[in-house]
Design an enzyme around this catalytic site. Structure first.
Site, PDB file in Angstrom:
ATOM      1  N   GLU A 194    -117.674   6.657  65.187  1.00 45.78           N
ATOM      2  CA  GLU A 194    -119.086   6.679  64.809  1.00 45.78           C
ATOM      3  C   GLU A 194    -119.242   6.799  63.306  1.00 45.78           C
ATOM      4  O   GLU A 194    -120.101   6.157  62.693  1.00 45.78           O
ATOM      5  CB  GLU A 194    -119.802   7.851  65.509  1.00 45.78           C
ATOM      6  CG  GLU A 194    -121.325   7.848  65.363  1.00 45.78           C
ATOM      7  CD  GLU A 194    -121.862   8.597  64.149  1.00 45.78           C
ATOM      8  OE1 GLU A 194    -123.069   8.561  63.910  1.00 45.78           O
ATOM      9  OE2 GLU A 194    -121.059   9.230  63.417  1.00 45.78           O
ATOM     10  N   GLU A 195    -118.419   7.658  62.711  1.00 42.58           N
ATOM     11  CA  GLU A 195    -118.576   7.984  61.280  1.00 42.58           C
ATOM     12  C   GLU A 195    -118.278   6.808  60.354  1.00 42.58           C
ATOM     13  O   GLU A 195    -118.575   6.861  59.170  1.00 42.58           O
ATOM     14  CB  GLU A 195    -117.688   9.178  60.902  1.00 42.58           C
ATOM     15  CG  GLU A 195    -118.053  10.490  61.603  1.00 42.58           C
ATOM     16  CD  GLU A 195    -119.391  11.097  61.148  1.00 42.58           C
ATOM     17  OE1 GLU A 195    -120.022  10.542  60.226  1.00 42.58           O
ATOM     18  OE2 GLU A 195    -119.792  12.102  61.748  1.00 42.58           O
ATOM     19  N   ASP A 217    -126.425  14.143  69.022  1.00 43.58           N
ATOM     20  CA  ASP A 217    -125.749  14.253  67.727  1.00 43.58           C
ATOM     21  C   ASP A 217    -126.486  15.277  66.856  1.00 43.58           C
ATOM     22  O   ASP A 217    -127.546  15.771  67.234  1.00 43.58           O
ATOM     23  CB  ASP A 217    -125.717  12.873  67.043  1.00 43.58           C
ATOM     24  CG  ASP A 217    -124.546  12.714  66.071  1.00 43.58           C
ATOM     25  OD1 ASP A 217    -124.012  13.723  65.562  1.00 43.58           O
ATOM     26  OD2 ASP A 217    -124.169  11.550  65.808  1.00 43.58           O
TER      27      ASP A 217
HETATM   28 CO    CO Z   1    -121.616  12.500  60.832  1.00 40.38          CO
HETATM   29 ZN    ZN Z   2    -122.539  12.594  64.012  1.00 40.88          ZN
END
Ligand code: CO
Ligand code: ZN
Length: 332
Positions: A194-195, A217
């Site tokens: 994701e990052e 998140d």
């Molecule tokens: Co993040």
């Molecule tokens: Zn995150």
């Protein structure tokens, strides 16, 4: 939940290297799943429930990966130059420690700058693993390290590296464990990378082909001294996303989440995040599109090695997620 959170945040898992986290999550969810698989990119996909006329296919996404660094060069004295994985800030690095997958620890140092108040940039920084030469250095080019900081329980407030997004992972795991029944076909997806650009969620969403998406998140807060102007604070409940840089939430989904919280007497706050995005944005744009939202955990010091959450918010996020998933979704 605190032992689960500690286990998850202290695990090693920079983007692309999530296997330790995946193994931990698998152990926690196995007994509650109707089906488990790992896709080509490494997302852990856990199905609960079956299709039914009153239900939808809902994809939940919590990312397993965390920020990190990757070695680009080892000099003749054994100092390592590095590049970043994800949104690492230079001001959070100096004097910090990193841990490589084999367990080797390193300290981040910097070249001498002109002026003590100057901020070192990444090209002036290096990692010192205690080596004395390139030949004897135990780390090589391409090796990956995560920031190393233990979990701290301050009572109401919890601090660690990688709260982003292991706290979301913990919320999803707990919700799955507590869910008694659901009219929906639920896919709890523990995503990778994701990052570095919502990569795991992008392919997982294509595979799952959901009617609705919900990411879990972290989000920023505006409750610290001279912090950003933002009406989200620790301890005021999980946040209902309205908008961030990559997603405008369908107002019917904003209402679904807010009214469900209100009905169950769960505190909540609205989130308008200027900057950033989550896996919800990837689900939103999958195939021909799927309305998506994010259940957010208010978090201080995001993308530092000491991210802070409020334990009540975390528990209320679990309660809210269980409520959302236990009942039919009426979008009006
Ligand atoms: Co993040
Ligand atoms: Zn995150």
């Amino acid at each position: 939940m605190k032992p689960l959170i500690k286990k998850l945040v202290e695990a090693y898992g920079p983007s692309g290297y999530e296997s330790q986290v995946r193994d931990l999550v698998r152990l926690e969810v196995e007994a509650y799943a109707d089906e488990i698989r790992v896709d080509a990119l490494g997302n852990l996909i856990v199905r609960k429930g079956n299709p039914s006329p009153e239900g939808k296919t809902i994809m939940l996404a919590g990312h397993m990966d965390e920020l990190g660094v990757m070695v680009t060069h080892v000099d003749e004295k054994g100092f390592l130059r590095f590049t970043t994985i994800g949104g690492v800030y230079p001001q959070n690095c100096l004097g910090g420690r990193v841990r490589f997958i084999q367990g080797i620890e390193g300290v981040i140092g910097a070249e001498q700058l002109e002026g003590r108040d100057k901020l070192a940039t990444f090209d002036k920084m290096y990692i010192d693993v205690g080596a004395t030469s390139r030949e004897t250095c135990p780390v090589k080019v391409g090796d990956v390290a995560a920031f190393d900081r233990p979990f701290v329980d301050l009572g109401e407030r919890l601090v660690s590296k990688a709260m982003d997004d292991r706290i979301g992972v913990a919320v999803m795991v707990s919700a799955l464990q507590q869910l008694k029944s659901t009219p929906h076909q639920l896919y709890f997806v523990f995503t990778v990378q994701e990052e570095v650009g919502l990569r795991g969620a992008t392919t997982a969403a294509f595979g799952v082909n959901p009617d609705l998406g919900v990411a879990v998140d972290v989000t920023l807060v505006g409750d610290t001294p001279k912090g950003i102007k933002m009406d989200v604070a620790l301890g005021k409940g999980p946040a209902v996303k309205v908008r961030d840089d990559y997603l405008i939430v369908d107002p019917r989904l904003v209402d679904w989440m807010a009214s469900t919280a209100a009905k169950a007497n769960i505190p909540y706050q609205y989130e308008v995040l200027v900057g950033g995005g989550t896996d919800a944005a990837a689900i939103n744009l999958t195939r021909a599109g799927a309305p998506s939202t994010c259940l957010s955990i208010p978090t201080r010091y995001i993308h530092s090695p000491s991210e802070m959450v409020d334990y009540n918010d975390v528990q209320n996020a679990v309660r809210l997620l269980v409520e959302l998933l236990s009942n039919p979704v009426q979008l009006k």
